[in-house]
Write a protein that holds these residues in place. Sequence first.
Motif, PDB file in Angstrom:
ATOM      1  N   LEU A 177      35.727  11.373  54.060  1.00 24.45           N
ATOM      2  CA  LEU A 177      35.571  12.304  54.143  1.00 24.45           C
ATOM      3  C   LEU A 177      33.645  12.350  53.011  1.00 24.45           C
ATOM      4  O   LEU A 177      32.864  12.323  53.316  1.00 24.45           O
ATOM      5  N   GLN A 178      33.652  11.280  53.018  1.00 27.63           N
ATOM      6  CA  GLN A 178      32.857  11.765  51.125  1.00 27.63           C
ATOM      7  C   GLN A 178      31.321  10.790  52.163  1.00 27.63           C
ATOM      8  O   GLN A 178      30.835  11.461  52.487  1.00 27.63           O
ATOM      9  N   LEU A 179      31.877  10.046  53.558  1.00 35.84           N
ATOM     10  CA  LEU A 179      31.044   8.631  54.777  1.00 35.84           C
ATOM     11  C   LEU A 179      30.506  10.237  55.583  1.00 35.84           C
ATOM     12  O   LEU A 179      29.558  10.773  55.262  1.00 35.84           O
ATOM     13  N   ARG A 180      31.111  11.137  56.038  1.00 32.62           N
ATOM     14  CA  ARG A 180      31.508  12.183  56.781  1.00 32.62           C
ATOM     15  C   ARG A 180      30.086  13.262  56.123  1.00 32.62           C
ATOM     16  O   ARG A 180      28.937  13.588  56.692  1.00 32.62           O
ATOM     17  N   ASN A 181      30.409  13.230  55.043  1.00 32.55           N
ATOM     18  CA  ASN A 181      29.610  14.181  53.842  1.00 32.55           C
ATOM     19  C   ASN A 181      28.230  13.833  54.587  1.00 32.55           C
ATOM     20  O   ASN A 181      26.745  14.193  54.341  1.00 32.55           O
ATOM     21  N   LEU A 209      43.104   7.064  49.443  1.00 33.87           N
ATOM     22  CA  LEU A 209      41.943   6.753  48.745  1.00 33.87           C
ATOM     23  C   LEU A 209      40.721   7.095  50.609  1.00 33.87           C
ATOM     24  O   LEU A 209      39.637   6.638  50.500  1.00 33.87           O
ATOM     25  N   GLN A 210      41.564   5.747  51.212  1.00 35.03           N
ATOM     26  CA  GLN A 210      40.474   5.713  52.385  1.00 35.03           C
ATOM     27  C   GLN A 210      40.602   7.491  53.133  1.00 35.03           C
ATOM     28  O   GLN A 210      39.181   7.444  54.101  1.00 35.03           O
ATOM     29  N   THR A 211      40.794   8.555  52.989  1.00 32.66           N
ATOM     30  CA  THR A 211      40.675   9.349  53.564  1.00 32.66           C
ATOM     31  C   THR A 211      40.110  10.295  52.732  1.00 32.66           C
ATOM     32  O   THR A 211      39.130  10.983  53.667  1.00 32.66           O
ATOM     33  N   GLU A 218      55.304   1.755  48.782  1.00 34.56           N
ATOM     34  CA  GLU A 218      55.474   3.349  49.590  1.00 34.56           C
ATOM     35  C   GLU A 218      54.218   3.812  48.232  1.00 34.56           C
ATOM     36  O   GLU A 218      53.560   4.390  49.030  1.00 34.56           O
ATOM     37  N   MET A 219      53.932   3.687  47.089  1.00 30.52           N
ATOM     38  CA  MET A 219      53.417   4.060  46.306  1.00 30.52           C
ATOM     39  C   MET A 219      52.054   3.515  46.767  1.00 30.52           C
ATOM     40  O   MET A 219      50.873   4.006  46.856  1.00 30.52           O
ATOM     41  N   LEU A 220      52.288   2.035  46.808  1.00 31.47           N
ATOM     42  CA  LEU A 220      50.359   1.327  46.898  1.00 31.47           C
ATOM     43  C   LEU A 220      50.319   1.519  48.073  1.00 31.47           C
ATOM     44  O   LEU A 220      48.996   2.390  48.255  1.00 31.47           O
ATOM     45  N   ALA A 221      51.301   1.699  49.622  1.00 34.97           N
ATOM     46  CA  ALA A 221      50.295   2.434  50.645  1.00 34.97           C
ATOM     47  C   ALA A 221      50.677   4.026  50.496  1.00 34.97           C
ATOM     48  O   ALA A 221      48.923   4.106  50.986  1.00 34.97           O
ATOM     49  N   GLU A 222      50.739   4.654  49.581  1.00 36.74           N
ATOM     50  CA  GLU A 222      50.108   6.162  49.505  1.00 36.74           C
ATOM     51  C   GLU A 222      49.408   6.129  49.060  1.00 36.74           C
ATOM     52  O   GLU A 222      48.468   6.911  49.230  1.00 36.74           O
TER      53      GLU A 222
END
Length: 97
Positions: free
Chosen positions: A63-67, A57-59, A48-52
Amino acid sequence: MAGEGFMLSANTSLKNNKRSKKSRLKKFVNTTSNGQSELIDHKTATPEMLAEIREKLQTENKLQLRNKIIKTVLFLVAIIVVVAIVNRYFSKFLLNN
């Protein structure tokens, strides 16, 4: 005789390097990136911690790609506007001469 002193200093240097690496590793393990979050040992992290962490990181990456895309588009629009203005100014300037 001169060779012995050289080798002794080399051995001393190697010993000192080993000591400093160990102390740097201890300092690194005991610190975190911002000083507020706790260090997570990934060997004992739950799925669960790894999934979080993965989701976070994906989020952040999205956001970095969108910027980056927004900045690139704005930069290209600015270049097009500048080229259009320069083209209009120089075309009038060349026609008058």
